[in-house]
Design a protein around this motif. Sequence first.
Motif, short mmCIF file in Angstrom:
data_model
loop_
_atom_site.label_atom_id
_atom_site.label_comp_id
_atom_site.label_asym_id
_atom_site.label_seq_id
_atom_site.Cartn_x
_atom_site.Cartn_y
_atom_site.Cartn_z
N LYS A 32 0.85 -1.20 0.00
CA LYS A 32 0.00 0.00 0.00
C LYS A 32 0.88 1.25 0.00
O LYS A 32 1.93 1.28 0.62
N ASP A 33 0.39 2.30 -0.68
CA ASP A 33 1.11 3.57 -0.66
C ASP A 33 0.58 4.43 0.49
O ASP A 33 -0.39 4.06 1.16
N GLN A 34 1.20 5.57 0.71
CA GLN A 34 0.86 6.39 1.87
C GLN A 34 -0.59 6.89 1.84
O GLN A 34 -1.23 6.96 2.87
N SER A 35 -1.11 7.23 0.66
CA SER A 35 -2.50 7.70 0.61
C SER A 35 -3.48 6.56 0.94
O SER A 35 -4.49 6.79 1.61
N GLN A 36 -3.17 5.35 0.53
CA GLN A 36 -4.01 4.20 0.87
C GLN A 36 -3.95 3.91 2.37
O GLN A 36 -4.97 3.61 3.00
N ILE A 37 -2.78 4.04 2.94
CA ILE A 37 -2.61 3.83 4.38
C ILE A 37 -3.40 4.89 5.16
O ILE A 37 -4.10 4.56 6.12
N SER A 38 -3.32 6.12 4.74
CA SER A 38 -4.07 7.20 5.42
C SER A 38 -5.56 6.94 5.35
O SER A 38 -6.28 7.14 6.34
#
Length: 178
Positions: A32-38
């Motif tokens: 997952k990328d940072q936007s998905q994690i957020s």
Amino acid sequence: DRDTVEKEIQSVAKDAESAFAISEIGLDYKNKDQSQISEQKRIFRIMLGLSEKSSRPCIVHSRKAMDDVLDITSSFRTKIILHNFEGNLSHLSRAVENGFGVSISTGFIRFKKDNVIRKVDIDNLFVETDSPVLSPDENINTPINLKLILDYISHLRNIEFNVLKDKIYNNFERFFYD
């Protein structure tokens, strides 16, 4: 898309008080990328809030996210079982301090997570298969393998099988019906 997510959240909110539990919610950071994690963290907090508001316990998933799962859940007053516990002994200590249940899957047999099995407080212990994955061997996992994880824990902890089985059953009763 975000509209679909919001509709699903509203659906859970509408039915939360009649649900047995809010499950399976959590964080999965694999690939997952940072936007998905957020976004996952945002939704996770909402779902924990629904669990708290409806007084329904929740089953929490964590994949490569145990620190954040423990950080986020610690600010909610709701019953939590950490599904297929992926943490280390430090995570286990934090989970038990918060009164969380710790679920040991049949995969612990194959992956030799004996250190966690030896240390988990029996009053916080649950078992599961996580079928059809995480089998104790290379085969497809099925619920029949619950006996295998109970046998494994029984031998590792030197607890008589029926005593262990009864204790886990009582944990379930206490967690979901008290």
